[in-house]
Design an enzyme around this catalytic site. Sequence first.
Site, mmCIF file in Angstrom:
data_model
loop_
_atom_site.group_PDB
_atom_site.id
_atom_site.type_symbol
_atom_site.label_atom_id
_atom_site.label_comp_id
_atom_site.label_asym_id
_atom_site.label_seq_id
_atom_site.Cartn_x
_atom_site.Cartn_y
_atom_site.Cartn_z
ATOM 1 N N ARG A 75 0.869 -1.192 0.000
ATOM 2 C CA ARG A 75 0.000 0.000 0.000
ATOM 3 C C ARG A 75 0.900 1.234 0.000
ATOM 4 N NH1 ARG A 75 -3.669 -0.117 5.128
ATOM 5 N NH2 ARG A 75 -4.934 -1.600 3.958
ATOM 6 N N ARG A 144 -1.314 6.654 9.626
ATOM 7 C CA ARG A 144 -1.472 6.110 8.270
ATOM 8 C C ARG A 144 -1.577 7.235 7.223
ATOM 9 N NH1 ARG A 144 -3.730 0.827 8.347
ATOM 10 N NH2 ARG A 144 -2.996 -0.236 10.202
ATOM 11 N N LYS A 208 -3.319 1.260 15.096
ATOM 12 C CA LYS A 208 -3.272 2.156 13.943
ATOM 13 C C LYS A 208 -3.833 3.532 14.307
ATOM 14 C CE LYS A 208 -5.882 -0.623 11.453
ATOM 15 N NZ LYS A 208 -6.801 -1.223 10.476
ATOM 16 N N LYS A 210 -5.415 7.172 12.414
ATOM 17 C CA LYS A 210 -5.851 7.730 11.135
ATOM 18 C C LYS A 210 -6.228 9.201 11.272
ATOM 19 C CE LYS A 210 -7.400 3.313 9.358
ATOM 20 N NZ LYS A 210 -8.528 2.508 8.863
ATOM 21 N N CYS A 431 -15.489 -3.085 0.280
ATOM 22 C CA CYS A 431 -14.090 -3.351 0.629
ATOM 23 C C CYS A 431 -13.555 -4.491 -0.233
ATOM 24 C CB CYS A 431 -13.984 -3.726 2.102
ATOM 25 S SG CYS A 431 -14.630 -5.368 2.436
ATOM 26 N N CYS A 437 -8.207 -10.832 1.507
ATOM 27 C CA CYS A 437 -8.263 -10.388 2.897
ATOM 28 C C CYS A 437 -8.425 -11.584 3.850
ATOM 29 C CB CYS A 437 -9.418 -9.417 3.107
ATOM 30 S SG CYS A 437 -9.481 -8.892 4.826
ATOM 31 N N CYS A 476 -16.618 -8.050 6.540
ATOM 32 C CA CYS A 476 -16.518 -8.364 7.972
ATOM 33 C C CYS A 476 -16.767 -7.081 8.764
ATOM 34 C CB CYS A 476 -15.155 -8.992 8.304
ATOM 35 S SG CYS A 476 -13.855 -7.804 8.657
ATOM 36 N N CYS A 480 -13.917 -1.564 6.613
ATOM 37 C CA CYS A 480 -12.984 -0.883 5.708
ATOM 38 C C CYS A 480 -13.663 -0.009 4.648
ATOM 39 C CB CYS A 480 -12.074 -1.899 5.033
ATOM 40 S SG CYS A 480 -11.059 -2.802 6.231
HETATM 41 FE FE1 SRM Z 1 -9.010 -1.887 6.515
HETATM 42 C C1 SRM Z 1 -7.607 -4.521 8.108
HETATM 43 C C2 SRM Z 1 -8.316 -3.255 3.552
HETATM 44 C C3 SRM Z 1 -9.744 1.053 5.057
HETATM 45 C C4 SRM Z 1 -10.590 -0.893 9.397
HETATM 46 N N1 SRM Z 1 -8.078 -3.585 5.942
HETATM 47 C C5 SRM Z 1 -7.522 -4.510 6.763
HETATM 48 C C6 SRM Z 1 -6.718 -5.532 5.965
HETATM 49 C C7 SRM Z 1 -5.301 -5.039 5.859
HETATM 50 C C8 SRM Z 1 -6.777 -6.995 6.469
HETATM 51 C C9 SRM Z 1 -5.712 -7.404 7.432
HETATM 52 O O1 SRM Z 1 -5.524 -6.798 8.504
HETATM 53 O O2 SRM Z 1 -5.015 -8.360 7.128
HETATM 54 C C10 SRM Z 1 -7.452 -5.412 4.593
HETATM 55 C C11 SRM Z 1 -6.641 -5.792 3.380
HETATM 56 C C12 SRM Z 1 -7.525 -6.341 2.308
HETATM 57 C C13 SRM Z 1 -6.819 -6.500 1.028
HETATM 58 O O3 SRM Z 1 -6.625 -7.667 0.598
HETATM 59 O O4 SRM Z 1 -6.448 -5.517 0.388
HETATM 60 C C14 SRM Z 1 -7.964 -3.991 4.676
HETATM 61 N N2 SRM Z 1 -8.912 -1.193 4.662
HETATM 62 C C15 SRM Z 1 -8.686 -1.940 3.557
HETATM 63 C C16 SRM Z 1 -8.914 -1.135 2.302
HETATM 64 C C17 SRM Z 1 -7.978 -1.499 1.166
HETATM 65 C C18 SRM Z 1 -10.381 -1.329 1.875
HETATM 66 C C19 SRM Z 1 -10.721 -0.904 0.470
HETATM 67 O O5 SRM Z 1 -11.351 -1.730 -0.194
HETATM 68 O O6 SRM Z 1 -10.412 0.209 0.057
HETATM 69 C C20 SRM Z 1 -8.754 0.287 2.866
HETATM 70 C C21 SRM Z 1 -7.333 0.766 2.820
HETATM 71 C C22 SRM Z 1 -7.203 2.164 3.338
HETATM 72 C C23 SRM Z 1 -5.845 2.758 3.184
HETATM 73 O O7 SRM Z 1 -5.515 3.131 2.073
HETATM 74 O O8 SRM Z 1 -5.130 2.885 4.196
HETATM 75 C C24 SRM Z 1 -9.159 0.078 4.309
HETATM 76 N N3 SRM Z 1 -9.920 -0.170 7.142
HETATM 77 C C25 SRM Z 1 -10.241 0.879 6.334
HETATM 78 C C26 SRM Z 1 -11.193 1.725 6.986
HETATM 79 C C27 SRM Z 1 -11.858 2.953 6.402
HETATM 80 C C28 SRM Z 1 -11.089 4.212 6.666
HETATM 81 O O9 SRM Z 1 -10.034 4.214 7.287
HETATM 82 O O10 SRM Z 1 -11.573 5.256 6.222
HETATM 83 C C29 SRM Z 1 -11.463 1.153 8.226
HETATM 84 C C30 SRM Z 1 -12.527 1.631 9.249
HETATM 85 C C31 SRM Z 1 -12.144 2.864 9.971
HETATM 86 C C32 SRM Z 1 -11.354 2.538 11.194
HETATM 87 O O11 SRM Z 1 -10.148 2.337 11.063
HETATM 88 O O12 SRM Z 1 -11.945 2.460 12.242
HETATM 89 C C33 SRM Z 1 -10.640 -0.033 8.321
HETATM 90 N N4 SRM Z 1 -9.042 -2.558 8.433
HETATM 91 C C34 SRM Z 1 -9.792 -2.014 9.450
HETATM 92 C C35 SRM Z 1 -9.618 -2.841 10.623
HETATM 93 C C36 SRM Z 1 -10.252 -2.594 12.028
HETATM 94 C C37 SRM Z 1 -9.386 -1.705 12.841
HETATM 95 C C38 SRM Z 1 -9.819 -1.655 14.304
HETATM 96 O O13 SRM Z 1 -9.959 -0.562 14.830
HETATM 97 O O14 SRM Z 1 -10.001 -2.724 14.893
HETATM 98 C C39 SRM Z 1 -8.766 -3.903 10.256
HETATM 99 C C40 SRM Z 1 -8.287 -5.074 11.147
HETATM 100 C C41 SRM Z 1 -7.179 -4.692 12.059
HETATM 101 O O15 SRM Z 1 -6.567 -3.631 11.983
HETATM 102 O O16 SRM Z 1 -6.906 -5.530 12.924
HETATM 103 C C42 SRM Z 1 -8.435 -3.685 8.877
HETATM 104 FE FE1 SF4 Z 2 -11.150 -7.409 5.006
HETATM 105 FE FE2 SF4 Z 2 -13.062 -6.921 6.728
HETATM 106 FE FE3 SF4 Z 2 -11.584 -4.928 5.797
HETATM 107 FE FE4 SF4 Z 2 -13.310 -6.075 4.219
HETATM 108 S S1 SF4 Z 2 -13.826 -4.954 6.089
HETATM 109 S S2 SF4 Z 2 -11.165 -5.615 3.690
HETATM 110 S S3 SF4 Z 2 -13.280 -8.159 4.876
HETATM 111 S S4 SF4 Z 2 -10.861 -6.549 7.058
#
Ligand code: SRM
Ligand code: SF4
Length: 557
Positions: A75, A144, A208, A210, A431, A437, A476, A480
């Site tokens: 990323r 981030r 993390k 943000k 997402c 994922c 899930c 995201c």
């Molecule tokens: Fe996310 C984890 C994809 C935005 C909350 N997210 C992941 C992972 C890396 C899975 C992992 O931990 O192994 C996913 C990778 C999937 C893949 O194969 O690419 C993933 N997140 C994404 C992306 C690519 C979704 C998309 O389709 O665009 C976004 C990348 C953003 C970026 O460029 O940095 C993405 N993730 C978000 C957002 C939305 C936002 O930030 O605006 C959230 C919700 C907001 C928040 O953070 O509260 C989000 N992602 C999470 C979480 C839950 C974090 C937590 O507080 O528990 C995880 C899991 C974790 O961190 O343990 C996670």
């Molecule tokens: Fe993966 Fe859940 Fe984030 Fe979708 S919402 S990319 S399933 S961690």
Amino acid sequence: MSDKNNLSAIEKIKTASDGLRGSIPESLQDEITGAIREDDTAVLKFHGMYQQDDRDRREERADKKLDRLYTFMIRLRLPGGFISAKKWIAANEIAGENSTGVIKITTRQTLQLHGLIKSKIRPTIQSFSQAGLDSIATCGDINRNVSCTSHPGESAIHAQVFDYADRISSFLMPKTNAYYEIWLDEEKIAEKSDEEDPLYQDRYLPRKFKIGIAIPPNNDVDVFTNDLGLVAIIENDELKGFNIAIGGGLSTTHGNTSTYARLGTTIGFVDTEEKIMKTIYEIITVQRDFGNRSDRKLARLKYTLDRMGVDAYRAEVEKRTGFKLEPARQYEFTQRADRYGWLQNAQGVWYYTLFIENGRVLDDEKLALKTALLEVAKTDKTNFLFTSSQNMIISDVADKDKAAINEILERFKIIEHTEAASHLRKNAIACVALPTCPLALAEGQRYMPSLISKIEPLIAKYQLQNESIIMRMTGCPNGCARPYAAEIGFVGTAAGRYNLHVGGDNQGERLNTLYKESLDEASILTELDNLFTTFKTERNAQESFGDFSYRKYVLKN
Ligand code: SRM
Ligand code: SF4
């Protein structure tokens, strides 16, 4: 603060990582496996990469007694989603050579490449570096990619606000030289003290972190879903400063009632750049010092804030900065959706926002999107901006060059594709989810397009085509695609099943509420049919779908 004897495993890995080095070099050299050592997977995230495997092929490989098919996702760090045409051309080439070839625009305005095998990581990072791109701190327990309202037409001083995203991102970078040593062959610096990091120290943040910046009236970045949200206060085309909101975060865990989605709480206003940076810094140090380091599920700033109380958190920040935050200033959000098509900014420069379904840039039988964007980039007459809804803006087009860019967009049917998509589809995001994922319980971007095709006839049945309903899906509950901040949110619970959430507002200032649990597709369509019928017949004048469902189904309970 956490009990020092009860630190989570990741805390120990961070401390022992020697400035985020871990044993990554050794892991990379190990030719027996396509994976890296387990502890290194946590360290690797700080360098902007995740170890993944093809979940579609897990069973088949297990049957053949084969190891999982390990690959890596990388990323990039692109504050505010800006990428020059030259850098886009480089990313396009690197994607083709080293990854699946698909460029994925994310919900935080950057790009990801999937499917890198271990031996391709270093060449990929080196090629990115030659192009002036990096992936530092785009994952891991650190600040981030900083997001910022993307459309330059939004305000005469967009560039000034946008510049903050870049400066904040640089200001909060880790001090370790590990990235340069491991991936770019730079010499290990002799003096460890040279990379002492007063902000992150040796344990980094509990989780993390943000930051998002919104320029009213557009809340395209969903500013209140960030740990730290900045709302630009603009009066008479002059940037006066920022309102500061803290404690946003969306993730929940099914069945864990101590987890919850939360929108940020506004704690005040700051004006000068010095004060803004100091306030951001100390908001982070309070989270660093008071955040939960035992239970990662409860480690985000939102939990620290609710545990300490808003007044106590603000007081601690003010104690550390040495000044008081001013009362928050007035502003109004009126929209969140991207503004598609050609628009001109205050300086007369043109921008074209195009629709990219779920941010996936590729060529397929319907649309040669990737080739078209490459051709646009090669004119060297534009730049690109990613939006928080996974779309792209072809930016900085001079009046004299607009016709040439428009010709390419027409020739490749990009304009037709953008104009033909329904409002519902253009406002929707999903997402990544399966197959990459590891946390996905259900499909995301692979399923959402076909579900929308089944929802569109319902929209047509009730003549709701002109409504700007915001609908989002995740595989899930991590959220995201920010489904809890949507008017209609689908959150995956198991293969083919989703919780249905309704009642979020259109501007991203109210979260939605769980309406029905674990629905399959047929039940989703039945529920939506019922919701749209009542919306059509019982809505108040000008009432949005989100406001209606909040009044009808959330307030009532
Ligand atoms: Fe996310 C984890 C994809 C935005 C909350 N997210 C992941 C992972 C890396 C899975 C992992 O931990 O192994 C996913 C990778 C999937 C893949 O194969 O690419 C993933 N997140 C994404 C992306 C690519 C979704 C998309 O389709 O665009 C976004 C990348 C953003 C970026 O460029 O940095 C993405 N993730 C978000 C957002 C939305 C936002 O930030 O605006 C959230 C919700 C907001 C928040 O953070 O509260 C989000 N992602 C999470 C979480 C839950 C974090 C937590 O507080 O528990 C995880 C899991 C974790 O961190 O343990 C996670
Ligand atoms: Fe993966 Fe859940 Fe984030 Fe979708 S919402 S990319 S399933 S961690």
